[in-house]
Each structure stands twice: as structure tokens, then as C-alpha cells.
Design a protein around this motif. Structure first.
Motif, PDB file in Angstrom:
ATOM      1  N   ASN A 168      48.771  21.507 -22.222  1.00 27.84           N
ATOM      2  CA  ASN A 168      47.434  21.271 -21.667  1.00 27.84           C
ATOM      3  C   ASN A 168      47.509  20.593 -20.309  1.00 27.84           C
ATOM      4  O   ASN A 168      46.742  20.914 -19.394  1.00 27.84           O
ATOM      5  CB  ASN A 168      46.601  20.437 -22.635  1.00 27.84           C
ATOM      6  N   ILE A 169      48.448  19.668 -20.175  1.00 30.41           N
ATOM      7  CA  ILE A 169      48.653  19.021 -18.879  1.00 30.41           C
ATOM      8  C   ILE A 169      49.152  20.040 -17.866  1.00 30.41           C
ATOM      9  O   ILE A 169      48.698  20.075 -16.715  1.00 30.41           O
ATOM     10  CB  ILE A 169      49.635  17.841 -19.003  1.00 30.41           C
ATOM     11  N   GLN A 170      50.073  20.908 -18.287  1.00 32.74           N
ATOM     12  CA  GLN A 170      50.580  21.902 -17.345  1.00 32.74           C
ATOM     13  C   GLN A 170      49.476  22.860 -16.907  1.00 32.74           C
ATOM     14  O   GLN A 170      49.436  23.271 -15.741  1.00 32.74           O
ATOM     15  CB  GLN A 170      51.757  22.684 -17.939  1.00 32.74           C
ATOM     16  N   THR A 171      48.574  23.200 -17.806  1.00 31.56           N
ATOM     17  CA  THR A 171      47.451  24.059 -17.435  1.00 31.56           C
ATOM     18  C   THR A 171      46.608  23.405 -16.350  1.00 31.56           C
ATOM     19  O   THR A 171      46.197  24.058 -15.377  1.00 31.56           O
ATOM     20  CB  THR A 171      46.581  24.358 -18.664  1.00 31.56           C
ATOM     21  N   GLN A 172      46.363  22.108 -16.475  1.00 30.14           N
ATOM     22  CA  GLN A 172      45.620  21.377 -15.445  1.00 30.14           C
ATOM     23  C   GLN A 172      46.393  21.357 -14.132  1.00 30.14           C
ATOM     24  O   GLN A 172      45.814  21.495 -13.040  1.00 30.14           O
ATOM     25  CB  GLN A 172      45.347  19.946 -15.910  1.00 30.14           C
ATOM     26  N   GLN A 173      47.719  21.202 -14.223  1.00 30.02           N
ATOM     27  CA  GLN A 173      48.534  21.131 -13.015  1.00 30.02           C
ATOM     28  C   GLN A 173      48.627  22.483 -12.315  1.00 30.02           C
ATOM     29  O   GLN A 173      48.761  22.537 -11.090  1.00 30.02           O
ATOM     30  CB  GLN A 173      49.922  20.588 -13.360  1.00 30.02           C
ATOM     31  N   VAL A 174      48.569  23.558 -13.076  1.00 31.29           N
ATOM     32  CA  VAL A 174      48.517  24.883 -12.454  1.00 31.29           C
ATOM     33  C   VAL A 174      47.280  24.996 -11.579  1.00 31.29           C
ATOM     34  O   VAL A 174      47.345  25.449 -10.427  1.00 31.29           O
ATOM     35  CB  VAL A 174      48.534  25.996 -13.534  1.00 31.29           C
ATOM     36  N   ASP A 175      46.143  24.561 -12.102  1.00 34.89           N
ATOM     37  CA  ASP A 175      44.904  24.593 -11.319  1.00 34.89           C
ATOM     38  C   ASP A 175      45.012  23.694 -10.093  1.00 34.89           C
ATOM     39  O   ASP A 175      44.567  24.068  -8.994  1.00 34.89           O
ATOM     40  CB  ASP A 175      43.720  24.157 -12.187  1.00 34.89           C
ATOM     41  N   GLN A 176      45.596  22.516 -10.277  1.00 33.48           N
ATOM     42  CA  GLN A 176      45.766  21.594  -9.154  1.00 33.48           C
ATOM     43  C   GLN A 176      46.663  22.199  -8.075  1.00 33.48           C
ATOM     44  O   GLN A 176      46.374  22.106  -6.875  1.00 33.48           O
ATOM     45  CB  GLN A 176      46.370  20.274  -9.650  1.00 33.48           C
ATOM     46  N   ALA A 177      47.757  22.827  -8.523  1.00 35.80           N
ATOM     47  CA  ALA A 177      48.686  23.435  -7.568  1.00 35.80           C
ATOM     48  C   ALA A 177      48.004  24.564  -6.792  1.00 35.80           C
ATOM     49  O   ALA A 177      48.187  24.686  -5.569  1.00 35.80           O
ATOM     50  CB  ALA A 177      49.914  23.963  -8.298  1.00 35.80           C
ATOM     51  N   ILE A 178      47.218  25.373  -7.471  1.00 38.47           N
ATOM     52  CA  ILE A 178      46.511  26.462  -6.796  1.00 38.47           C
ATOM     53  C   ILE A 178      45.555  25.902  -5.748  1.00 38.47           C
ATOM     54  O   ILE A 178      45.461  26.424  -4.629  1.00 38.47           O
ATOM     55  CB  ILE A 178      45.760  27.321  -7.830  1.00 38.47           C
ATOM     56  N   ASN A 179      44.864  24.833  -6.093  1.00 36.13           N
ATOM     57  CA  ASN A 179      43.916  24.223  -5.148  1.00 36.13           C
ATOM     58  C   ASN A 179      44.610  23.684  -3.905  1.00 36.13           C
ATOM     59  O   ASN A 179      44.020  23.656  -2.818  1.00 36.13           O
ATOM     60  CB  ASN A 179      43.128  23.106  -5.833  1.00 36.13           C
ATOM     61  N   GLU A 180      45.870  23.265  -4.054  1.00 34.72           N
ATOM     62  CA  GLU A 180      46.612  22.734  -2.911  1.00 34.72           C
ATOM     63  C   GLU A 180      47.172  23.845  -2.021  1.00 34.72           C
ATOM     64  O   GLU A 180      47.617  23.564  -0.906  1.00 34.72           O
ATOM     65  CB  GLU A 180      47.743  21.818  -3.386  1.00 34.72           C
ATOM     66  N   ALA A 181      47.169  25.080  -2.514  1.00 34.72           N
ATOM     67  CA  ALA A 181      47.589  26.254  -1.752  1.00 34.72           C
ATOM     68  C   ALA A 181      48.944  26.074  -1.069  1.00 34.72           C
ATOM     69  O   ALA A 181      49.055  26.196   0.150  1.00 34.72           O
ATOM     70  CB  ALA A 181      46.523  26.609  -0.712  1.00 34.72           C
ATOM     71  N   PRO A 182      50.012  25.832  -1.846  1.00 36.86           N
ATOM     72  CA  PRO A 182      51.345  25.726  -1.241  1.00 36.86           C
ATOM     73  C   PRO A 182      51.843  27.097  -0.796  1.00 36.86           C
ATOM     74  O   PRO A 182      51.242  28.127  -1.108  1.00 36.86           O
ATOM     75  CB  PRO A 182      52.192  25.179  -2.386  1.00 36.86           C
ATOM     76  N   ASP A 183      52.946  27.102  -0.083  1.00 34.87           N
ATOM     77  CA  ASP A 183      53.533  28.370   0.342  1.00 34.87           C
ATOM     78  C   ASP A 183      54.229  29.093  -0.809  1.00 34.87           C
ATOM     79  O   ASP A 183      54.361  30.310  -0.787  1.00 34.87           O
ATOM     80  CB  ASP A 183      54.528  28.128   1.484  1.00 34.87           C
ATOM     81  N   LEU A 184      54.675  28.321  -1.829  1.00 38.73           N
ATOM     82  CA  LEU A 184      55.361  28.919  -2.971  1.00 38.73           C
ATOM     83  C   LEU A 184      55.388  27.901  -4.104  1.00 38.73           C
ATOM     84  O   LEU A 184      55.444  26.693  -3.865  1.00 38.73           O
ATOM     85  CB  LEU A 184      56.777  29.347  -2.599  1.00 38.73           C
ATOM     86  N   ILE A 185      55.346  28.395  -5.324  1.00 36.93           N
ATOM     87  CA  ILE A 185      55.427  27.541  -6.514  1.00 36.93           C
ATOM     88  C   ILE A 185      56.692  27.879  -7.294  1.00 36.93           C
ATOM     89  O   ILE A 185      57.015  29.053  -7.498  1.00 36.93           O
ATOM     90  CB  ILE A 185      54.193  27.718  -7.415  1.00 36.93           C
ATOM     91  N   ILE A 186      57.411  26.843  -7.735  1.00 38.77           N
ATOM     92  CA  ILE A 186      58.530  26.989  -8.667  1.00 38.77           C
ATOM     93  C   ILE A 186      57.998  26.573 -10.037  1.00 38.77           C
ATOM     94  O   ILE A 186      57.468  25.474 -10.197  1.00 38.77           O
ATOM     95  CB  ILE A 186      59.727  26.113  -8.263  1.00 38.77           C
ATOM     96  N   TYR A 187      58.143  27.445 -11.026  1.00 33.24           N
ATOM     97  CA  TYR A 187      57.454  27.257 -12.301  1.00 33.24           C
ATOM     98  C   TYR A 187      58.438  27.167 -13.457  1.00 33.24           C
ATOM     99  O   TYR A 187      59.233  28.074 -13.694  1.00 33.24           O
ATOM    100  CB  TYR A 187      56.492  28.423 -12.523  1.00 33.24           C
ATOM    101  N   ASN A 188      58.405  26.040 -14.186  1.00 33.54           N
ATOM    102  CA  ASN A 188      59.159  25.845 -15.427  1.00 33.54           C
ATOM    103  C   ASN A 188      58.161  25.752 -16.578  1.00 33.54           C
ATOM    104  O   ASN A 188      57.538  24.705 -16.764  1.00 33.54           O
ATOM    105  CB  ASN A 188      59.959  24.540 -15.398  1.00 33.54           C
TER     106      ASN A 188
END
Length: 407
Positions: A162-182
Motif C-alpha cells: 500500500n505504501i508502494q502504491t502511494q509512492q508510485v503516484d508520488q513518483a509520477i507526480n515528480e515526473a523524473p526522467d526514469l524510474i527504477i522499480y523494485n
């Protein structure tokens, strides 16, 4: 059976690398940011790509002085059987969809590389949880990002989907150049990856495989060759056991790709090379409590007595410790114990003769590899869809070559 891709044979020149102490914070969500300050920042002009390609990453070393970027291979995939589920669980092709989850996945069109250089790019690492292995992984991610002049922000879900789901949304909002996902959980990973894909953010999967369907959204995947190292472990332990006797398996946490690979990689390989070795039981006491593992192994010793010859563990800290303590308490020094990964605990046990062997799964090289792939992609280079670290067995004869341990 493998196409080799050597990423660290050119050990020339000297590169001063600052080893950055990094770890995921315990308890709930965690986030920290590493900004590249030790590498020359790119000019706003058109020479960023040239400077990025000139970075000497080949000579980078980990905290033990070994190459930071490990040798890798791209796996060949055998022909899929018509109905894997119809095969017995001791047949390696029964697990085809688990060992080769990417085999029949048609990847969706991926974002085009900007091909303008890696320097100045921002990465977000969505980490599955906190553990000494992952502390070293994160340290290397930050080190590699600094080498390539990139910024990296780390978000740890502390094993809570559930925390990771929230962090996915947070990461998308920050619009990085690339995401590394575990991913924390394979089943949920497809939802996470679909969200990131729909947002137009390239994603490199690392360390733990997503679900089969999730692979269609990935730019690339890299990490430990869990099935390969499990088979290597089985081969070595079978030889030490004289290709006979009975064994038990302690699994990794259920739900992740390591659960299947580290249990059934062993079981299917032994069925093939040592059919006289019989699996007595499989248990999942977790990776948090040596006492829980000790109780399971103690129960095995009571139940099976002298019929128990070999124990396989899916990690070498808690599970190896619990197994060894149970055998010592029962006076069973004859039971062979082998496990996966190369913790300091494991290497010390090997030196003491308490652990027969372990496998080489270096966390720093694991954490540096997705950053290398990201840098190559930003530089316009073609990267493989799937890249795995070359495994090896660590035993009493070569343990000194792997010291000091990374975690």
C-alpha cells in the motif's frame, strides 16, 4: 545456453569515487535524495552527450575494491511446452512461466531515448523494503548515479504494498526522467507499471521480477539470476552429498519471484541431476526471525532423524543462522547446509565450516546495474530487454576471494 554481455572487463585508468553511506529508513515510507556533485555538471549547450559518453565508469570500484559493474548475461529461452501446468513440479519446464515470465510478452512501444546524455538526469528508485542487502544496494545506486552525473531519489516502501502504491503516484507526480522499480508484490506490480507507462515515464525493473504481464511495460529488467544461482547451488550441494540423501527447503517470502526460483530451482535441478535425492519438506518461516527458522529445522530433525541430510536456505543471514543453531543444538554436524546470497554472516559461516556454500549475489553490483542501463539509454545506446548478473558458488576454497563482504 547464454549470450554473455561483459560490462566490466576494461579496468583501466583511475577514478576517484566517493562511497556514499546510504540506507532505506526503517518504519513506514522513506525517501531521500542524492544529487550528483562529484561529477562535472553538463553545460546547457550541445556537448552534454559527448561529456556523458566520456565518463570512465569501467574503472569504478565497490567498497571492497572490486569492479562496481559486474559481468552480466542475456538468457536464452527454451521452447515453451504446450501445457506447463500439466508437467510435474519436479520438471523445470513446469515453472516455465516463472523462470521466463518475459518469454511470450509482447512489449508495448517504449519511450524513445532523448539521446542527449545522462548527465543532469533525475532518477527515482522505488525500493521494495529495508534490509542490510538493500542498504548496500542503495549505496551503490547512489554511487553509480554520482559517477554518471545523475540525481537519484530513493523511496522505500518497507515491504508494504500500500505504501508502494502511494509512492508510485508520488513518483509520477515528480515526473523524473526514469524510474527504477523494485516491486513489493508481483500481483500488484502490473498496476504500478501500467500507471508509470501511461504517464510516459520509462521504467527499468530491478532486483525482483514483476508479474508476467508487467514485463510489457518495462524498458528493461536487470538483477540476480535467481533460477541460475539456485541451480548452481543444487549442483554443488548434490556433489558434496554424493548425489544421494534427503533434503528440506526453506523458501524466500511467498509472493515474490525469489520464492519460486530459490525453492523450485533447487528442486527441479536435483530431480534432473540427482534423482536419488528426495525432498522431504518445504517450509516458509520467513526472513525476519532466526528463532522461527530454528524451530522449523528442529522439528525436521525430530521428525526425520538421520534421514535428513541436506538443508537449502533462500538467504544466508536469518535462515542460515536458524538452521545452523538447530543442527548444533541437536548435535547434527553431519547435515549439509547451503544458501543463496553472500552476506558477511554467510562468508564467516563458510570459513568456520558451518555453512557448506553460498552463492554470489553482490548487492552493490545489483544496485549499480540499473543505473548503468539508464545512463546508456540516455546516451542513445541500445540496451537489452533482460540482463542478469553472472552467478557463482562460494565455498571454503574460494571464500577469501569474496571478502570483505558488502553486507
Amino acid at each position: 545456453m547464454k549470450k554473455r554481455t561483459l560490462t566490466s572487463l576494461l579496468l583501466t585508468g583511475a577514478l576517484a569515487v566517493s562511497l556514499l553511506a546510504g540506507c532505506g529508513s526503517g518504519g513506514g515510507a522513506a525517501s531521500d535524495t542524492q544529487t550528483a556533485t562529484g561529477t562535472e555538471t553538463a553545460d546547457a549547450g550541445g556537448d552534454n552527450l559527448e561529456k556523458s559518453k566520456a565518463i570512465d565508469w569501467q574503472s569504478a570500484k565497490d567498497n571492497a575494491g572490486n569492479p562496481l559493474f559486474i559481468d552480466t548475461f542475456v538468457p536464452d529461452t527454451p521452447e515453451k511446452p504446450a501445457d506447463p501446468d500439466s508437467l510435474p513440479e519436479t520438471d523445470e519446464l513446469h515453472w516455465f512461466n516463472f523462470e521466463y515470465p518475459y518469454a511470450e510478452i509482447q512489449k508495448l512501444e517504449q519511450p524513445a531515448s532523448p539521446a542527449d546524455g545522462c548527465i543532469g538526469k533525475k532518477l527515482i528508485l522505488l525500493k521494495n523494503g529495508d534490509h542490510p542487502y538493500h542498504t548496500a544496494y542503495i549505496e551503490a545506486t547512489k554511487q553509480a548515479a554520482e559517477i554518471f552525473g545523475m540525481e537519484v531519489e530513493v523511496m522505500s516502501a518497507n515491504w508494504d504494498v500500500n505504501i508502494q502504491t502511494q509512492q508510485v503516484d508520488q513518483a509520477i507526480n515528480e515526473a523524473p526522467d526514469l524510474i527504477i522499480y523494485n516491486p513489493v508484490d508481483q500481483e500488484t506490480s502490473v498496476t504500478h507499471l501500467r500507471k508509470m507507462y501511461d504517464a510516459g515515464i520509462p521504467v527499468i525493473g530491478s532486483n525482483v521480477m514483476p508479474s508476467n504481464e508487467g514485463f510489457q511495460y518495462l524498458l528493461s529488467f536487470c538483477g540476480p539470476a535467481d533460477w541460475d544461482q539456485s541451480k548452481l547451488l543444487a549442483q554443488y550441494m548434490a556433489e558434496k552429498a554424493g548425489y544421494k540423501g534427503n533434503y528440506c527447503v526453506i523458501t524466500h517470502n511467498p509472493g515474490g519471484s525469489a520464492y519460486y526460483a530459490r525453492a523450485y530451482g533447487v528442486i527441479t535441478e536435483l530431480a534432473k541431476i540427482a534423482p536419488d535425492m528426495v525432498c522431504l519438506d518445504i517450509q516458509s518461516p520467513g526472513t525476519d526471525s532466526a528463532e522461527n527458522v530454528k524451530q522449523v529445522v528442529s522439528d525436521w530433525i525430530t521428525k526425520y532423524g538421520d534421514d535428513l541430510d541436506v538443508i537449502f536456505t533462500s538467504e544466508t543471514t536469518v535462515q542460515a543462522t536458524g538452521s545452523i543453531e538447530a543442527c548444533e543444538a541437536a548435535g547434527r554436524s553431519d547435515i549439509l547446509i547451503g544458501g543463496i546470497d553472500n552476506s558477511e554472516t554467510a562468508l564467516n559461516y563458510i570459513k568456520e565450516g558451518k555453512l557448506t556454500c553460498a552463492t554470489n549475489q553482490p548487492p552493490m553490483q545489483d544496485g549499480a546495474l540499473p543505473v548503468l542501463l539508464a545512463a546508456k539509454w540516455f546516451n542513445g545506446e541500445t540496451i537489452d530487454d533482460y540482463v542478469f548478473m553472472e552467478p557463482a558458488v562460494i565455498n571454503a576454497d574460494n571464500v577469501e576471494d569474496f571478502l570483505p563482504a558488502q553486507w
